[in-house]
Scaffold this motif. Structure first.
Motif, PDB file in Angstrom:
ATOM      1  N   GLY A 197       0.703  -0.937  -0.231  1.00  0.00           N
ATOM      2  CA  GLY A 197      -0.102  -0.391  -0.032  1.00  0.00           C
ATOM      3  C   GLY A 197       0.543   1.129  -0.282  1.00  0.00           C
ATOM      4  O   GLY A 197       2.255   1.336   0.409  1.00  0.00           O
ATOM      5  N   VAL A 198       0.065   2.398  -0.135  1.00  0.00           N
ATOM      6  CA  VAL A 198       0.749   3.837  -0.130  1.00  0.00           C
ATOM      7  C   VAL A 198      -0.401   4.284   1.196  1.00  0.00           C
ATOM      8  O   VAL A 198      -0.818   4.194   1.511  1.00  0.00           O
ATOM      9  N   SER A 199       0.666   5.910   1.378  1.00  0.00           N
ATOM     10  CA  SER A 199      -0.054   6.675   2.713  1.00  0.00           C
ATOM     11  C   SER A 199      -0.800   7.146   1.709  1.00  0.00           C
ATOM     12  O   SER A 199      -0.690   8.051   0.273  1.00  0.00           O
ATOM     13  N   LEU A 200      -2.217   8.143   2.504  1.00  0.00           N
ATOM     14  CA  LEU A 200      -3.151   8.108   1.712  1.00  0.00           C
ATOM     15  C   LEU A 200      -3.097   9.118   2.528  1.00  0.00           C
ATOM     16  O   LEU A 200      -4.192  10.299   1.939  1.00  0.00           O
ATOM     17  N   VAL A 201      -2.254   9.610   3.527  1.00  0.00           N
ATOM     18  CA  VAL A 201      -2.184  11.390   4.451  1.00  0.00           C
ATOM     19  C   VAL A 201      -2.139  12.117   3.064  1.00  0.00           C
ATOM     20  O   VAL A 201      -2.973  13.447   3.263  1.00  0.00           O
ATOM     21  N   PRO A 202      -1.342  12.121   2.112  1.00  0.00           N
ATOM     22  CA  PRO A 202      -1.578  13.446   0.872  1.00  0.00           C
ATOM     23  C   PRO A 202      -3.443  14.091   0.610  1.00  0.00           C
ATOM     24  O   PRO A 202      -3.620  14.994  -0.162  1.00  0.00           O
ATOM     25  N   GLN A 203      -3.776  12.152   0.029  1.00  0.00           N
ATOM     26  CA  GLN A 203      -5.551  12.239  -0.234  1.00  0.00           C
ATOM     27  C   GLN A 203      -6.331  12.909   0.563  1.00  0.00           C
ATOM     28  O   GLN A 203      -7.344  13.755   1.457  1.00  0.00           O
ATOM     29  N   LEU A 204      -5.871  12.441   2.064  1.00  0.00           N
ATOM     30  CA  LEU A 204      -6.694  13.371   3.282  1.00  0.00           C
ATOM     31  C   LEU A 204      -6.217  15.314   3.958  1.00  0.00           C
ATOM     32  O   LEU A 204      -7.696  15.460   4.484  1.00  0.00           O
TER      33      LEU A 204
END
Length: 422
Positions: free
Chosen positions: A289-296
Motif C-alpha cells: 500500500g501507499v500512504s493516503l495522507v496527501p489525499q486526506l
C-alpha cells in the motif's frame, strides 16, 4: 474523514489465510515504537483467529464468547445481552491502559455477519420463509445433511456456497422461488444487523473519547454482501462492487486538509502506511500500500492507478485465482459465476477458462453491462498487469497447519475436508 472505492491486494487463497512472515504487521511495527497493542474478536471459525496467524504483534488478544444478541450467539439461550456487548472487552482493556502510553487497539465485530438474525421468527411473521432459513443456518444437523445455508458461504465446502456449481444454497433457491418479497426480507435482516453493529462502534468511540487523548480512528470492512443484485446472495464467489467496494472511514484529529467523502480508488493495504506516517513511524519495506495522507489533506492526485482484489472464499481449483482489477474507469472481474443477470454475450474468457467481465464505473456503476467482448485491448492490458503482479509476488501468505480440534470446529460450520486438510 476519507471514504472511497477500493480493493485489497492481499487475498485469501483457499486456506492460505496466513500472513507473509517477512513483512511485519501494523501491530508489530507499533509495538516496536512502544505502543501497547490489543486485539479483540468474537469466537467464530471464520473470524479473526490466531489459528490463521492473525495474532502477530498483538501483546494482548482476547477472543470472547459471542453474546446472545449476535448472530454467532443466537443459539446460546438465556436473556438478551445489551447491545454493544461485543465491544465490552475492548473497552475494558482500553480503560485499563495507562494514559501516558500510546495504544493501538483493534476490534473485529461480527455483529453484522451472516446469518444476521438473533431471534427465531414468530409464527406467521415471515411468509417468505427467509427468516427461518437464516435462523437455522449452520445448525449441526443441517450441516450434516448439506441442505442448509452455511455461515459466510465459504468455499472449501462440498456445497460451494451460493455458486451454482454443484448445487445452489437454499437461501438462493428460496429467493429465486419467492422473488422480490424474499429478497426484501433478506435486505431488512442485514440492515438490522448493521444497526446493531453501530452500537458496538458507539461504545468504542465513547471509550476513546473518555480516554481524553488524541486518537486516530479507522472504520473498515473486510467485505460487503451481494444482495441478489447480480443473482447472488452473500459473497460466494463474486467480485462485484457490492462485495469489494466497502466502507473506509478515517478520522484524524488536527489534520489540516479536506474533509467529507472522497471518490477514489484506494486499498486496504493503504491503511498500514497511512497510520504509520501519521504517527511518525517508518513504513516497512515490502508493504504494497501507499500512504493516503496527501489525499486526506486534499490532494486530488490518485493514490493508485490500479488496485487488485483476488482470492475469495470459494475453494481455489488448480491455482486459478478469481478476482478483480480496478483502474478507473475500468473494473475487470474474473470469476466462476460469470457476469450476472442480463450480461448476454458481452463477457470474455480468461486463459484459464474462467469468465471475464469488464465494466465502466462512470457509465455503468451498477455493473449491469459487461463490455469484455467489446474492449479486448482494455481486457488484455488489465490482465497483463494482474499477471505481472502475480509474477512479482508469487503466492500470498503461507499454508497453515490447523489443529484437529479447529478442523472439527470448521466442519461444524459447513467446511468440507473430505479431500484432506491443507
Amino acid at each position: 474523514i476519507l471514504t472511497g472505492r477500493y480493493g485489497s491486494a492481499t487475498g485469501v487463497t483457499g486456506w492460505d489465510k496466513g500472513l507473509t512472515k517477512d513483512v511485519p504487521t501494523l501491530a508489530e511495527v507499533l509495538g516496536n515504537y512502544g505502543y501497547r497493542t490489543g486485539a479483540f474478536t468474537t469466537d467464530a471459525p471464520s473470524g479473526f483467529r490466531p489459528d490463521y496467524g492473525l495474532n502477530r504483534g498483538f501483546q494482548h488478544m482476547e477472543i470472547s464468547n459471542p453474546p446472545r444478541n449476535s448472530p454467532d450467539g443466537r443459539f446460546r439461550g438465556g436473556a438478551m445481552e445489551p447491545l454493544g456487548t461485543v465491544a465490552k472487552p475492548a473497552v475494558s482493556w482500553l480503560q485499563a491502559q495507562p494514559k501516558s502510553d500510546p495504544v493501538f487497539m483493534m476490534l473485529h465485530t461480527r455483529t453484522a455477519h451472516f446469518p444476521f438474525v438473533v431471534n427465531p421468527p414468530d409464527e406467521g411473521e415471515d411468509p417468505t420463509g427467509m427468516l427461518e432459513l437464516l435462523w437455522s443456518a449452520g445448525q449441526a444437523e443441517a450441516v450434516a445433511r448439506k441442505d442448509q445455508p452455511m455461515p459466510g458461504m465459504a468455499g472449501g465446502t462440498a456445497q460451494e456456497g451460493v455458486v451454482e456449481i454443484e448445487r445452489q444454497d437454499p437461501l438462493q433457491v428460496q429467493v429465486n422461488a419467492v422473488g422480490k418479497p424474499a429478497e426484501e426480507v433478506w435486505r431488512q435482516a442485514y440492515a438490522e444487523s448493521v444497526a446493531r453493529m453501530d452500537v458496538d462502534v458507539r461504545e468504542i468511540l465513547a471509550a476513546v473519547a473518555a480516554r481524553g487523548k488524541r486518537s486516530i480512528v479507522v472504520l473498515v470492512a473486510d467485505h460487503g454482501e451481494s444482495l441478489n443484485d447480480h443473482g447472488e446472495l452473500l459473497h460466494g464467489d463474486a467480485f462485484f462492487d457490492g462485495v469489494i467496494n466497502v466502507p473506509l472511514i478515517m478520522a484524524v484529529p488536527g489534520l489540516k486538509g479536506a474533509s467529507g467523502a472522497r471518490d477514489m480508488v484506494v486499498s486496504q493495504t493503504d491503511i498500514t502506511p497511512t497510520i504509520l506516517q501519521l504517527v511518525g513511524a517508518v513504513v516497512p519495506a515490502g508493504v504494497d500500500g501507499v500512504s493516503l495522507v496527501p489525499q486526506l489533506q486534499g490532494s486530488e492526485e490518485p493514490a493508485h492507478h490500479l488496485v487488485l482484489s483476488e482470492g475469495g472464499v470459494a475453494k481455489i481449483e488448480d491455482g486459478v485465482l478469481p478476482g478483480a482489477v480496478i483502474s478507473d474507469p475500468w473494473i475487470l472481474i474474473k470469476q466462476r459465476r460469470g457476469c450476472g443477470i442480463g450480461s448476454g454475450p458481452r463477457r470474455g474468457t480468461s486463459d484459464e477458462g474462467m469468465p471475464l467481465c469488464l465494466y465502466n464505473h462512470d457509465t455503468d456503476p451498477d455493473q449491469l453491462r459487461s463490455l469484455a467482448g467489446f474492449e479486448p485491448e482494455v481486457v488484455t492490458d488489465l490482465l497483463s498487469r494482474w499477471k505481472g503482479y502475480r509474477a512479482a509476488h508469487g503466492n500470498i501468505g503461507e499454508r497453515r497447519e490447523l489443529s484437529d480440534a479447529f478442523i472439527q470446529e470448521l466442519q461444524r460450520s459447513g467446511y468440507d475436508f473430505s479431500k484432506g486438510a491443507p
